[in-house]
Design a protein around this motif. Structure first.
Motif, PDB file in Angstrom:
ATOM      1  N   LEU A  46       0.806  -1.230   0.000  1.00  0.00           N
ATOM      2  CA  LEU A  46       0.000   0.000   0.000  1.00  0.00           C
ATOM      3  C   LEU A  46       0.834   1.273   0.000  1.00  0.00           C
ATOM      4  CD1 LEU A  46      -2.735  -1.011   2.600  1.00  0.00           C
ATOM      5  CD2 LEU A  46      -2.635  -1.500   0.155  1.00  0.00           C
ATOM      6  N   PRO A  51      -3.022   0.238   6.946  1.00  0.00           N
ATOM      7  CA  PRO A  51      -4.375  -0.266   6.664  1.00  0.00           C
ATOM      8  C   PRO A  51      -5.320  -0.178   7.860  1.00  0.00           C
ATOM      9  CG  PRO A  51      -2.829  -2.088   6.865  1.00  0.00           C
ATOM     10  CD  PRO A  51      -2.018  -0.824   6.900  1.00  0.00           C
ATOM     11  N   TRP A  76       4.245  -4.442   5.651  1.00  0.00           N
ATOM     12  CA  TRP A  76       3.191  -3.464   5.892  1.00  0.00           C
ATOM     13  C   TRP A  76       3.689  -2.474   6.935  1.00  0.00           C
ATOM     14  CZ3 TRP A  76      -1.813  -4.355   3.630  1.00  0.00           C
ATOM     15  CH2 TRP A  76      -1.880  -5.532   2.888  1.00  0.00           C
ATOM     16  N   GLY A 100      -5.080  -5.140  -2.191  1.00  0.00           N
ATOM     17  CA  GLY A 100      -4.804  -3.706  -2.254  1.00  0.00           C
ATOM     18  C   GLY A 100      -4.816  -3.160  -3.669  1.00  0.00           C
ATOM     19  N   PRO A 116      -3.713   6.015  -1.853  1.00  0.00           N
ATOM     20  CA  PRO A 116      -4.257   5.933  -0.485  1.00  0.00           C
ATOM     21  C   PRO A 116      -5.571   6.685  -0.271  1.00  0.00           C
ATOM     22  CG  PRO A 116      -1.922   6.538  -0.441  1.00  0.00           C
ATOM     23  CD  PRO A 116      -2.356   6.562  -1.875  1.00  0.00           C
ATOM     24  N   TRP A 119     -10.452   5.299  -1.207  1.00  0.00           N
ATOM     25  CA  TRP A 119     -10.760   4.116  -0.398  1.00  0.00           C
ATOM     26  C   TRP A 119     -12.201   4.178   0.104  1.00  0.00           C
ATOM     27  CZ3 TRP A 119     -12.198   4.531   4.766  1.00  0.00           C
ATOM     28  CH2 TRP A 119     -12.062   5.813   5.313  1.00  0.00           C
ATOM     29  N   LEU A 128      -9.815  -0.338  -2.188  1.00  0.00           N
ATOM     30  CA  LEU A 128      -9.037   0.780  -2.710  1.00  0.00           C
ATOM     31  C   LEU A 128      -9.260   0.912  -4.208  1.00  0.00           C
ATOM     32  CD1 LEU A 128      -5.736  -0.038  -0.792  1.00  0.00           C
ATOM     33  CD2 LEU A 128      -7.359   1.768  -0.242  1.00  0.00           C
TER      34      LEU A 128
END
Length: 157
Positions: A46, A51, A76, A100, A116, A119, A128
Motif C-alpha cells: 500500500l 491499513p 506493511w 490492495g 491511499p 478508499w 481501494l
C-alpha cells in the motif's frame, strides 16, 4: 426520435469511456502486478499506508518502517505499535480486498495500482481504487462491482 438517438449516443459514449478507462488501468498497472498477490512498491504494501488507520481514524495515514509487519509476501507499515499489533492479531480484518489492487480494475478482470486517498469500507472490508475519479465510477454500483471483482480475483492472483 431525436431524443432516443441522443440517449443512445450518450449511453454508447459512456460504454466507450468506461472501456477506455479499464484499458488504461490495465496499461498503468504496477510493474510486476500480474504475478503479485499484494499491491506493493519496493516490497512495501500500500505504498506504506497504514491499513488499520482506515478503520480507526477514517482516513489514509502514512505508516512508518518503525512499526512494520510481514504478511502475504509484503511488508506493511503502521502509524503505531498498537495498529501493527491489531493487524498482526487479525490481518484478514484489516488487509484490503484484492491485495490492495484497484477494486474497479479487479471487477474488469485486471490489476491496477491504487492511491491511499481513494478508499471505502464496505461491510467491514477495505476497498481501494486507482484514483478518486475511478472511485466515483466504482461507487455507481458498489455491490455489482464487488460481485464481479470477487468472481475475477481468483484468476488474477
Amino acid at each position: 426520435m431525436r431524443r432516443r438517438t441522443a440517449q443512445a449516443l450518450t449511453f454508447d459514449r459512456r460504454k466507450l469511456l468506461s472501456g477506455l478507462l479499464v484499458l488504461s488501468l490495465a496499461l498503468f498497472a504496477a510493474p510486476g502486478a500480474v504475478r503479485a498477490e499484494v499491491y506493493r512498491s519496493e516490497g512495501i504494501a500500500l505504498g506504506g499506508s497504514d491499513p488499520v488507520a482506515y478503520f480507526t481514524e477514517g482516513k489514509a495515514v502514512q505508516g512508518s518502517s518503525e512499526f512494520s509487519a510481514d504478511y502475504d509476501g509484503a511488508t506493511w507499515h503502521f502509524a503505531s505499535a498498537a495498529n501493527r499489533d491489531a493487524f498482526a492479531a487479525d490481518p484478514e480484518s484489516y488487509a484490503p480486498r484484492y491485495g490492495g489492487y484497484c477494486a474497479y480494475a479487479a471487477a474488469a478482470g485486471a490489476k491496477a495500482k491504487t492511491v491511499p486517498e481513494a478508499w471505502k469500507i464496505v461491510d467491514g472490508k477495505l476497498y481501494l481504487n486507482f484514483s478518486k475519479a475511478v472511485q466515483s465510477r466504482w461507487e455507481e454500483d458498489i455491490p455489482g462491482y464487488i460481485a464481479k471483482a470477487d468472481a475475477n480475483w481468483p484468476n488474477l492472483k
